[in-house]
Motif scaffolding. Structure first.
Motif, PDB file in Angstrom:
ATOM      1  N   SER A  17       3.351   0.416  -5.148  1.00  0.00           N
ATOM      2  CA  SER A  17       3.919   1.011  -3.942  1.00  0.00           C
ATOM      3  C   SER A  17       4.470   2.396  -4.219  1.00  0.00           C
ATOM      4  O   SER A  17       4.899   2.706  -5.336  1.00  0.00           O
ATOM      5  CB  SER A  17       5.045   0.132  -3.383  1.00  0.00           C
ATOM      6  OG  SER A  17       4.576  -1.150  -3.011  1.00  0.00           O
ATOM      7  N   LEU A  18       4.460   3.214  -3.185  1.00  0.00           N
ATOM      8  CA  LEU A  18       5.085   4.522  -3.196  1.00  0.00           C
ATOM      9  C   LEU A  18       5.695   4.781  -1.834  1.00  0.00           C
ATOM     10  O   LEU A  18       5.197   4.283  -0.831  1.00  0.00           O
ATOM     11  CB  LEU A  18       4.091   5.636  -3.511  1.00  0.00           C
ATOM     12  CG  LEU A  18       3.685   5.887  -4.959  1.00  0.00           C
ATOM     13  CD1 LEU A  18       2.608   6.969  -5.010  1.00  0.00           C
ATOM     14  CD2 LEU A  18       4.880   6.297  -5.800  1.00  0.00           C
ATOM     15  N   ARG A  19       6.750   5.577  -1.820  1.00  0.00           N
ATOM     16  CA  ARG A  19       7.372   5.991  -0.574  1.00  0.00           C
ATOM     17  C   ARG A  19       7.391   7.506  -0.520  1.00  0.00           C
ATOM     18  O   ARG A  19       8.039   8.153  -1.345  1.00  0.00           O
ATOM     19  CB  ARG A  19       8.787   5.427  -0.456  1.00  0.00           C
ATOM     20  CG  ARG A  19       9.513   5.786   0.847  1.00  0.00           C
ATOM     21  CD  ARG A  19      10.815   5.013   0.971  1.00  0.00           C
ATOM     22  NE  ARG A  19      11.557   5.347   2.168  1.00  0.00           N
ATOM     23  CZ  ARG A  19      12.565   6.212   2.205  1.00  0.00           C
ATOM     24  NH1 ARG A  19      12.956   6.824   1.085  1.00  0.00           N
ATOM     25  NH2 ARG A  19      13.195   6.456   3.353  1.00  0.00           N
ATOM     26  N   GLY A  65      -1.365  -2.516   8.132  1.00  0.00           N
ATOM     27  CA  GLY A  65      -0.770  -3.662   7.465  1.00  0.00           C
ATOM     28  C   GLY A  65      -0.241  -3.372   6.084  1.00  0.00           C
ATOM     29  O   GLY A  65       0.472  -4.211   5.514  1.00  0.00           O
ATOM     30  N   ARG A  66      -0.569  -2.216   5.531  1.00  0.00           N
ATOM     31  CA  ARG A  66      -0.107  -1.854   4.194  1.00  0.00           C
ATOM     32  C   ARG A  66       0.874  -0.690   4.204  1.00  0.00           C
ATOM     33  O   ARG A  66       1.776  -0.635   3.373  1.00  0.00           O
ATOM     34  CB  ARG A  66      -1.296  -1.498   3.296  1.00  0.00           C
ATOM     35  CG  ARG A  66      -2.290  -2.633   3.105  1.00  0.00           C
ATOM     36  CD  ARG A  66      -3.348  -2.281   2.060  1.00  0.00           C
ATOM     37  NE  ARG A  66      -4.167  -1.138   2.467  1.00  0.00           N
ATOM     38  CZ  ARG A  66      -4.229   0.019   1.801  1.00  0.00           C
ATOM     39  NH1 ARG A  66      -3.530   0.183   0.692  1.00  0.00           N
ATOM     40  NH2 ARG A  66      -5.016   0.996   2.237  1.00  0.00           N
ATOM     41  N   PHE A  67       0.691   0.242   5.133  1.00  0.00           N
ATOM     42  CA  PHE A  67       1.541   1.423   5.224  1.00  0.00           C
ATOM     43  C   PHE A  67       2.445   1.318   6.439  1.00  0.00           C
ATOM     44  O   PHE A  67       2.079   0.726   7.465  1.00  0.00           O
ATOM     45  CB  PHE A  67       0.707   2.698   5.352  1.00  0.00           C
ATOM     46  CG  PHE A  67      -0.081   3.070   4.123  1.00  0.00           C
ATOM     47  CD1 PHE A  67      -0.198   2.219   3.042  1.00  0.00           C
ATOM     48  CD2 PHE A  67      -0.713   4.307   4.067  1.00  0.00           C
ATOM     49  CE1 PHE A  67      -0.929   2.571   1.922  1.00  0.00           C
ATOM     50  CE2 PHE A  67      -1.448   4.672   2.953  1.00  0.00           C
ATOM     51  CZ  PHE A  67      -1.557   3.806   1.884  1.00  0.00           C
ATOM     52  N   ASN A  83       2.340   0.352   0.542  1.00  0.00           N
ATOM     53  CA  ASN A  83       2.315  -0.860  -0.260  1.00  0.00           C
ATOM     54  C   ASN A  83       0.883  -1.294  -0.524  1.00  0.00           C
ATOM     55  O   ASN A  83      -0.043  -0.875   0.163  1.00  0.00           O
ATOM     56  CB  ASN A  83       3.077  -1.989   0.443  1.00  0.00           C
ATOM     57  CG  ASN A  83       4.529  -1.672   0.678  1.00  0.00           C
ATOM     58  OD1 ASN A  83       5.178  -1.024  -0.143  1.00  0.00           O
ATOM     59  ND2 ASN A  83       5.062  -2.146   1.798  1.00  0.00           N
ATOM     60  N   SER A  84       0.727  -2.156  -1.510  1.00  0.00           N
ATOM     61  CA  SER A  84      -0.593  -2.688  -1.864  1.00  0.00           C
ATOM     62  C   SER A  84      -1.624  -1.576  -2.009  1.00  0.00           C
ATOM     63  O   SER A  84      -2.722  -1.638  -1.457  1.00  0.00           O
ATOM     64  CB  SER A  84      -1.049  -3.705  -0.809  1.00  0.00           C
ATOM     65  OG  SER A  84      -0.125  -4.759  -0.681  1.00  0.00           O
ATOM     66  N   LEU A  85      -1.278  -0.570  -2.759  1.00  0.00           N
ATOM     67  CA  LEU A  85      -2.121   0.609  -2.879  1.00  0.00           C
ATOM     68  C   LEU A  85      -3.437   0.296  -3.574  1.00  0.00           C
ATOM     69  O   LEU A  85      -3.498  -0.517  -4.496  1.00  0.00           O
ATOM     70  CB  LEU A  85      -1.383   1.714  -3.623  1.00  0.00           C
ATOM     71  CG  LEU A  85      -0.326   2.447  -2.790  1.00  0.00           C
ATOM     72  CD1 LEU A  85       0.648   3.190  -3.679  1.00  0.00           C
ATOM     73  CD2 LEU A  85      -1.006   3.404  -1.816  1.00  0.00           C
ATOM     74  N   LYS A  86      -4.478   0.970  -3.116  1.00  0.00           N
ATOM     75  CA  LYS A  86      -5.823   0.818  -3.643  1.00  0.00           C
ATOM     76  C   LYS A  86      -6.300   2.151  -4.210  1.00  0.00           C
ATOM     77  O   LYS A  86      -5.820   3.206  -3.809  1.00  0.00           O
ATOM     78  CB  LYS A  86      -6.781   0.366  -2.540  1.00  0.00           C
ATOM     79  CG  LYS A  86      -6.370  -0.908  -1.825  1.00  0.00           C
ATOM     80  CD  LYS A  86      -7.305  -1.199  -0.667  1.00  0.00           C
ATOM     81  CE  LYS A  86      -6.904  -2.458   0.079  1.00  0.00           C
ATOM     82  NZ  LYS A  86      -7.810  -2.732   1.222  1.00  0.00           N
ATOM     83  N   VAL A 118      -3.900   6.498  -7.421  1.00  0.00           N
ATOM     84  CA  VAL A 118      -3.862   5.058  -7.643  1.00  0.00           C
ATOM     85  C   VAL A 118      -4.949   4.725  -8.659  1.00  0.00           C
ATOM     86  O   VAL A 118      -6.140   4.812  -8.365  1.00  0.00           O
ATOM     87  CB  VAL A 118      -4.078   4.272  -6.350  1.00  0.00           C
ATOM     88  CG1 VAL A 118      -3.913   2.778  -6.613  1.00  0.00           C
ATOM     89  CG2 VAL A 118      -3.114   4.745  -5.270  1.00  0.00           C
ATOM     90  N   SER A 119      -4.536   4.351  -9.851  1.00  0.00           N
ATOM     91  CA  SER A 119      -5.486   4.123 -10.928  1.00  0.00           C
ATOM     92  C   SER A 119      -4.887   3.209 -11.979  1.00  0.00           C
ATOM     93  O   SER A 119      -3.677   3.188 -12.188  1.00  0.00           O
ATOM     94  CB  SER A 119      -5.888   5.452 -11.576  1.00  0.00           C
ATOM     95  OG  SER A 119      -6.750   5.244 -12.682  1.00  0.00           O
TER      96      SER A 119
END
Length: 120
Positions: A17-19, A65-67, A83-86, A118-119
């Protein structure tokens, strides 16, 4: 001298996650819409989420649903909780503010962008 300044980007693992936060200054007028966009080199900027002054927040299908976008009208900030970053979420994220001129034309203001990677 309207300025939008983003912060909060960084490197995260898939599922993390990041904000992100955007601070708006230099205008006595409230923006009609504050939004978050993202861009990968060679591609068009993609609308991720938007928060109008009035009405419902909107999200792209890929982040639904994720952001979560949230706007503080007193502090003149707009945040993006991711959240739930891809890996496909990787890109430069930009804050955008939309205002209307007295003649009814739309004016867009952009921040400098913040990198999200995201890696594994």
């Amino acid at each position: 001298q309207v300025q939008l300044v983003e912060s909060g980007g960084g490197l995260v693992q898939p599922g993390g996650s990041l904000r992100l936060s955007c601070s708006v200054s230099g205008s006595i007028f409230s923006f009609n819409v504050l939004s978050w966009y993202r861009q990968v080199p060679g591609n068009q900027r993609e609308l991720v989420a938007s928060s109008p002054r009035y009405g419902s927040r909107r999200y792209s299908d890929s982040v639904q649903g994720r952001f979560t976008i949230s706007r503080d009208f007193d502090k003149n900030t707009v945040d993006l909780q991711m959240n739930s970053l891809k890996p496909e979420d990787t890109g430069v994220y930009y804050c955008n503010g939309e205002q209307m001129t007295p003649t009814g034309s739309k004016v867009d203001y952009w921040g400098q962008g913040t990198q999200v990677t995201v890696s594994s």
